[in-house]
Structures are given as C-alpha cells and as structure tokens.
Design an enzyme around this catalytic site. Structure first.
Site, PDB file in Angstrom:
ATOM      1  N   SER A 176       1.238 -46.835  22.725  1.00  0.00           N
ATOM      2  CA  SER A 176       1.738 -47.893  22.991  1.00  0.00           C
ATOM      3  C   SER A 176       2.006 -48.545  24.352  1.00  0.00           C
ATOM      4  O   SER A 176       0.435 -48.533  24.713  1.00  0.00           O
ATOM      5  CB  SER A 176       3.026 -48.234  22.689  1.00  0.00           C
ATOM      6  N   ASP A 186     -10.735 -49.092  32.526  1.00  0.00           N
ATOM      7  CA  ASP A 186     -11.333 -50.276  31.806  1.00  0.00           C
ATOM      8  C   ASP A 186     -12.135 -50.804  33.401  1.00  0.00           C
ATOM      9  O   ASP A 186     -13.007 -50.564  33.505  1.00  0.00           O
ATOM     10  CB  ASP A 186     -11.359 -51.632  31.232  1.00  0.00           C
ATOM     11  N   LYS A 213      -1.206 -46.046  19.306  1.00  0.00           N
ATOM     12  CA  LYS A 213      -0.500 -46.763  18.642  1.00  0.00           C
ATOM     13  C   LYS A 213      -0.647 -48.431  19.465  1.00  0.00           C
ATOM     14  O   LYS A 213      -1.389 -48.890  20.448  1.00  0.00           O
ATOM     15  CB  LYS A 213       0.629 -46.427  18.680  1.00  0.00           C
TER      16      LYS A 213
END
Length: 452
Positions: free
Chosen positions: A303, A314, A328
């Site tokens: 999460s 990224d 999740k």
C-alpha cells in the site's frame, strides 16, 4: 460529478490503503435503460425486505434487528473485494486511533505470551518509562482484573483510556521474588512509526513501520538528527527500511516521498470515471541534499509503502533492495455513516506509480533482489501470498504474482538485504542479488504486538 478529497489513507493487516472522500450529490439524467435498471434494483431491495421480515418473525429465537442489518451490510461489501468492508462504531473508532497515531495510554509496546501480557519495550518519555517498567516485564493484573483470559486487543483497550486517569498494574519481573504493583496516570501517547540509528558509523538507517499522521514529522526529525550526528561530509547515504510495513495514510505516503524528491509526479489515483483521476506532485526541497538512498522492501511492504518505493524507483532517486512487494494497488474510501453507525470502507480507485504502472496483484520488483536465509523451523509454517492470492482481488493485466519472501532476521548481522544496502552505499559491488526461484517463499510472521 465533483469530489472534494481529504484526509485518510491507512492500512489494514493485509496492507489495505484507505482514503476518505467527501462526496457531493450527483446530478444525473436517466435514460430508459437506467430507469429499467433502477426499477430492477428496487425489486431486489423489496426481496431483501421480505427476507428480513421473514427472519424477524420466524427465526427460532428473536434476532437483534441491528445485528441483522449490520450482517447484511457486511455480506454485501464482502462480496466486492478483500478491502471493502463495514466497520461498526467501535472498529471505526479504533481505525481513527490508528490513523492519528496518538491516544490516551501508558506508553508500552506489548505482546501476548502464555496468556499473559509481556512488555516488549516502554516508549521513551511516557508514564510507563517514567515508572520504571522494563522490557520482559509480565503484566498479570489490570486494576483488580486478571489478564489471564483476555485477548491482546482486550488488554490493550483496558490500558488505554482518557488522559489523566489512573490504572494499577501488577507486574512479575525476573529476579524479583514478589509481584510489583505500580499506579500509572494515562497521558497522550504518540506511536513511533519512525525509528532510526547510525549504521556502520557513516550510514543513516531509518525504519518506517507504518504511515500515520506522525510519520513525516518523525522522518524529517530523524533525517536531521542523523545528519548532525554523523556529519554531512562523512554521511554516505540513507537506508529507508519499508519491510513488513503494511501501509497507511495516502497523504503521509505522498509527503514522505516528497521529502526525497525535488520535482515530478509521486502517484496518481484513477476511479471508475476519467474525471476522478488525481495526480500528486513533489515540491522542491530534498531534505537529504541528494545523498544516495537505498530502500528495503519485501513481501510485507504494501500500500503506502509501495507508493513511496514506486515513486523513488521511477524517479531513479533510490535503489530498491529486497524482494517483490505485496501488490496492493487500490484505494479505499472511508465513508462515515453518522453518529454511532460506524463507516464503510469501500474500494473506489486504483493508484499508479509515476511511470503509469499499476502494481495491483503484481507488486514492485526491487532493482536488486536479495533472499534471506530462513531458519529451517520457520520454512514449514510461514508463507506470504501477496495481493494476487486474496479471494476476489481486483484483477490486473498480464501475469499476476502470488508471493514473495518477507522474512527479516531478528539480528542485523544476519540481514543480507541490510548488508547489501550498506555495501552499495560504500561503493562495494553487490554479489547478493539472486534470481527469483518461484512465486512462493518461506517467510517469518512477526509476533503480534500492540502499543497502549
């Protein structure tokens, strides 16, 4: 449709990310097909009413009407996905306490052992630490009630309470012939979601255990403390440990990510309708001043943890070390149902990393995979499945992944992922990376703990 977004994203045991939306009324023009669907819906509601009345009148014992309705609501939400559910009033209050990260209590982290409450550690500068309560103390009585027979949650609930109220504890301590009795006055306790230490004299190690309202504040404080303690010139970099962190508040995941970024998107959330897409971006001001960052993740990182890991990966701001995360990738809305009626926890959106990738039922793959050596006695009874193994989970395109190792050695010297991270920061080429051996791996389930 317009929505005002505010407040809360937190985690459940499965790593559920939650966010609270305040929804304005919709203005809708209904066509004939919509009217037909609505008519059919009302016929189904009439069926529910018929069944409800039949149960009330004919069940062998007189049922509680309120419990019948709550059970019906719970069943409806349970049929959606693993993270949608109904919270009764008590569960809703408990969730709010978890979200705030502070409560009236004593300041003890405890676990259950042989039916008694064992102190894991007192929290610094709390009533418990000031009264001299020590790790491994056994609490046998709370006021005049024996702990034996209570669950851990029941005992914790009794130790919590309004600030400035008293509670008497009876304690058994190793080396003491007689039990110790101590009276404590409850105070406002803040859960420590961030813990830190100096690693190998020149590395700042920061462990984030959950994302509550105290997390970003704690993170910034520890970054400053460790930078000053080690010295900016000597400091090689930061290890951010998100292993077995089940998640937490969306806002905290965003601000934690922003702490290490100068610019760029952090996360986007996308609901059923295109106009519901929201994007969160970083602001200038990397508190680490560009120092190298290693993020540790594993199968228990879920999460909000995955939001942070995904954003830093990224943007190539951090190197991820460990094993694939939980996977999740959905957002839940907490919808209060009025005073005394609890709340709905409803899945309303998916979230995406800055590159537009959904990690739902797939997880985040670390840049360097490091598998821990799991003790033989744990291999046969520990396993982690990940989001993809949950019944009714939201599907994702492509291959889903159903498990990743989440064992963390209790002794840091045996922690291969931590050693790899330290080697990377010291410029030592890592040889610890190993290809995945399958979707399942043995893991260690940490002992259940609670703070009060």
């Amino acid at each position: 449709m317009m929505r005002k977004t505010s407040v809360i994203l937190l985690s459940a045991a499965t790593g559920a990310a939650l966010t609270l939306f305040v929804t304005q009324p919709r203005s809708v023009l209904m066509g004939s097909s919509a009217r037909a669907a609505t008519s059919d819906t009302y016929r189904q509601l009439n069926l529910f009413g018929d069944v409800f009345e039949r149960v009330r009148s004919d069940y062998v014992e007189k049922p509680d009407d309120g419990k019948l309705v709550e059970s019906a609501i719970s069943g409806m939400l349970a049929g959606l996905d693993p993270h949608s559910s109904y919270m009764d009033a008590k569960s809703f209050r408990d969730m709010q306490v978890q979200t705030r990260g502070e409560f009236g209590g004593l300041g003890i982290e405890v676990t259950m052992e042989d039916g008694l409450i064992k102190v894991v550690s007192p929290i610094d500068d709390t009533p418990a630490s000031k009264a001299g309560i020590m790790a491994n103390d056994i609490i046998t009585n709370l006021d005049d009630e024996a702990v034996q027979g209570l669950t851990l949650n029941q005992a914790v609930e009794k130790m919590r309470g309004p600030v400035n109220t008293k509670i008497r504890l009876k304690i058994i301590r190793k080396g003491q012939d007689n039990p110790i009795e101590v009276t404590l006055v409850r105070d406002n306790i803040r859960v420590r979601s961030v813990r830190a230490r100096v690693e190998q004299d020149d590395i700042a190690y920061i462990r984030v255990t959950t994302f509550n309202e105290q997390t970003t504040e704690g993170l910034k404080r520890e970054i400053g403390n460790l930078t000053n303690q080690i010295g900016g010139d000597k400091l090689k970099g930061f290890i951010i440990d998100l292993r077995n962190n089940p998640g937490g508040l969306l806002e905290e995941a965003v601000t934690v990510s922003d702490t290490f970024l100068e610019k760029g998107e952090i996360v986007s959330t996308r609901g059923r309708n295109a106009e519901e897409t929201q994007r969160r971006a970083a602001h200038a001001g990397d508190l680490t001043k560009g120092k190298p960052i290693i993020v540790l993740v594993n199968g228990g990182s879920a999460s909000a943890s995955e939001i942070v890991a995904g954003a830093l990966q990224d943007h190539k701001r951090a190197t991820l070390v460990g094993t694939r995360s939980f996977g999740k990738g959905s957002v839940q809305t907490i919808i209060p149902l009025g005073s005394g009626n609890g709340a709905l926890r409803l899945t309303t959106a998916r979230y995406y990393t800055p590159s537009g990738k959904s990690i739902q039922a797939k997880g985040i793959v670390p840049d360097i995979e490091v598998l821990q050596d799991v003790p033989d006695e744990l291999k046969s009874r520990t396993d982690t499945k990940g989001e993809a193994s949950l019944r009714g989970h939201l599907k994702n395109d492509g291959d889903e992944k159903t498990g990743s190792q989440s064992y963390v050695p209790p002794d840091a010297k045996d922690d291969k992922a931590l050693k790899t991270a330290a080697d990377l920061l010291h410029g030592i080429k890592s040889t610890a990376s190993a290809p995945a051996t399958g979707d399942k791996a043995a893991v260690d389930k940490p002992a259940t703990k609670a703070a009060n």
